[in-house]
Design a protein around this motif. Structure first.
Motif, PDB file in Angstrom:
ATOM      1  N   SER A  48     -33.389  19.869  19.630  1.00 36.00           N
ATOM      2  CA  SER A  48     -34.166  19.928  20.874  1.00 36.00           C
ATOM      3  C   SER A  48     -35.430  20.750  20.696  1.00 36.00           C
ATOM      4  O   SER A  48     -35.420  21.792  20.040  1.00 36.00           O
ATOM      5  N   GLN A  49     -36.488  20.286  21.323  1.00 38.20           N
ATOM      6  CA  GLN A  49     -37.758  21.032  21.288  1.00 38.20           C
ATOM      7  C   GLN A  49     -37.640  22.329  22.093  1.00 38.20           C
ATOM      8  O   GLN A  49     -38.471  23.213  21.959  1.00 38.20           O
ATOM      9  N   TYR A  50     -36.605  22.421  22.941  1.00 37.38           N
ATOM     10  CA  TYR A  50     -36.451  23.623  23.776  1.00 37.38           C
ATOM     11  C   TYR A  50     -35.660  24.733  23.090  1.00 37.38           C
ATOM     12  O   TYR A  50     -35.655  25.864  23.549  1.00 37.38           O
ATOM     13  N   PHE A  51     -34.962  24.432  21.996  1.00 36.63           N
ATOM     14  CA  PHE A  51     -34.234  25.487  21.269  1.00 36.63           C
ATOM     15  C   PHE A  51     -35.242  26.365  20.524  1.00 36.63           C
ATOM     16  O   PHE A  51     -36.199  25.844  19.931  1.00 36.63           O
ATOM     17  N   THR A  52     -34.998  27.685  20.525  1.00 41.22           N
ATOM     18  CA  THR A  52     -35.934  28.575  19.831  1.00 41.22           C
ATOM     19  C   THR A  52     -35.415  29.010  18.463  1.00 41.22           C
ATOM     20  O   THR A  52     -36.133  29.579  17.663  1.00 41.22           O
ATOM     21  N   ALA A  53     -34.107  28.758  18.202  1.00 41.64           N
ATOM     22  CA  ALA A  53     -33.536  29.108  16.891  1.00 41.64           C
ATOM     23  C   ALA A  53     -32.407  28.128  16.572  1.00 41.64           C
ATOM     24  O   ALA A  53     -31.832  27.526  17.485  1.00 41.64           O
ATOM     25  N   ASP A  54     -32.104  27.985  15.269  1.00 40.27           N
ATOM     26  CA  ASP A  54     -30.952  27.170  14.862  1.00 40.27           C
ATOM     27  C   ASP A  54     -29.673  27.938  15.178  1.00 40.27           C
ATOM     28  O   ASP A  54     -29.637  29.161  15.026  1.00 40.27           O
ATOM     29  N   SER A  55     -28.613  27.235  15.588  1.00 38.01           N
ATOM     30  CA  SER A  55     -27.325  27.923  15.749  1.00 38.01           C
ATOM     31  C   SER A  55     -26.185  27.052  15.238  1.00 38.01           C
ATOM     32  O   SER A  55     -26.214  25.818  15.365  1.00 38.01           O
ATOM     33  N   VAL A  56     -25.216  27.720  14.610  1.00 31.07           N
ATOM     34  CA  VAL A  56     -24.076  27.008  14.005  1.00 31.07           C
ATOM     35  C   VAL A  56     -22.795  27.696  14.450  1.00 31.07           C
ATOM     36  O   VAL A  56     -22.643  28.912  14.278  1.00 31.07           O
ATOM     37  N   GLU A  57     -21.888  26.914  15.022  1.00 26.64           N
ATOM     38  CA  GLU A  57     -20.580  27.478  15.424  1.00 26.64           C
ATOM     39  C   GLU A  57     -19.486  26.620  14.787  1.00 26.64           C
ATOM     40  O   GLU A  57     -19.441  25.412  14.999  1.00 26.64           O
TER      41      GLU A  57
END
Ligand code: PMV
Length: 318
Positions: A48-57
């Motif tokens: 998404s263009q709205y995410f500011t960082a990568d996240s992995v769970e």
């Protein structure tokens, strides 16, 4: 841009051990496996263009972030996108304990991430990409009984379905003897495989072995099939035991169950074991004997859990 995929773990009947190219994860030999119906990973990927960082769970923890993000970077490059990503992945079995969580994990990630990125890849292209994530993951993309063709380049090393899941109703009873994470990763094991003095002997004979096993599967000759896969597992562990440094994945309970399997055969119950890079066993039997074997296993206090698996389809979008 979001997609969710589910992918099965797989049990190798002829094992992949050792790489001839580290980065591309090109194997030293081809391998043969069966997808497992009750061990799987479900992975959701969103760009998404709205995410500011990568996240992995992974399994509700922040885990293996670097390896996953490196893989996502390859997909971003292929799709020519730069959006940040959110990855949420859940196994229905213990992670990193030698139950092939990286196979189901990277197969599900490959399918979900490429779909979320808007890429439409063929089964072969998906298998190639999954292989770069984690070797054996390439075998969790196609259906049922699968062969990973060794190949000698990125484009020629991938897995294909030999038979669909309904071809042969053999069963894999996974016997979990410990919930601990294993102490040596398979990635490291592959690196030191060639230090075993027996490694070249294995490689010299492996093509013939693969041919034999494919014939036994074709003929549905359970006894010959079982004898070959059990000997193959012991050969793999001989390589591990004789590598430098030595790799000992077995627990005392592993050996106890190996001996029990031999005993059961003496009592005319056809069952064979195979073992990957961990302490757990996979007991391979015909469907009609599953309950009899499960009852025999009840007497062992060392067993934490058993999971009964049939052959299964490969990775799917849900
Ligand atoms: O794909 P990896 O790096 O997790 O290696 C798998 C190694 C074995 O499970 C021991 C054998 C196999 O072919 O699955």
């Amino acid at each position: 841009m979001k997609a969710t995929a589910v992918a099965p773990a797989n049990i190798a009947f002829i094992k992949y051990w050792g790489k001839k190219d580290e980065n591309l994860r090109l194997p030293e030999n081809g391998s043969i496996s069966m997808n497992l119906s009750n061990l799987h990973t479900t992975t959701a990927v969103e760009f998404s263009q709205y995410f500011t960082a990568d996240s992995v769970e992974i399994n509700k923890n922040k885990g293996e972030e670097r390896r996953v993000i490196n893989f996502i970077n390859k997909i971003r490059k292929l799709a020519k996108i730069s959006y940040k990503v959110k990855v949420i992945s859940q196994n229905n079995f213990p992670t990193a304990s030698g139950l092939a969580s990286s196979a189901s994990g990277f197969a599900a990630l490959t399918l979900a991430a490429t779909a979320a990125a808007g890429l439409h890849l063929s089964e072969k292209e998906l298998s190639i990409l999954a292989r770069v994530g984690s070797g054996s993951a390439c075998r969790s993309i196609p259906d049922g009984f699968v062969e990973w063709i060794e190949g000698n380049s990125n484009e020629t090393s991938y897995a294909i379905s030999l038979y669909t899941a309904d071809y042969w109703d053999i069963v894999d009873i996974v016997v979990i003897v410990s919930e601990d994470e294993k102490d040596v990763s398979s990635t490291h094991g592959h690196e030191i495989a060639t230090t075993s003095p027996f490694f070249q002997t294995r490689i010299a004979k492996i093509k013939e072995k693969i041919k034999k096993l494919k014939n036994f599967i074709k003929e549905k000759n359970f006894q010959k099939f079982g004898e070959l896969i059990e000997a193959e597992a012991l050969e793999l562990h001989t390589i591990m035991l004789t590598s430098t440094p030595s790799l000992i994945y077995w627990h005392p309970a592993t050996i106890k169950i190996m001996k029990e399997v031999k005993k059961l055969r003496q009592k005319d119950l056809p069952v064979y074991f195979t073992i990957d890079a961990g302490p757990h066993l996979h007991l391979i039997c015909q469907k009609e004997n599953t309950d009899k074997i499960a009852i025999k296993l009840k007497q062992f206090r060392e067993i934490n859990k058993i999971i009964v698996n049939y052959a299964a389809v490969g990775a799917r979008l849900i």
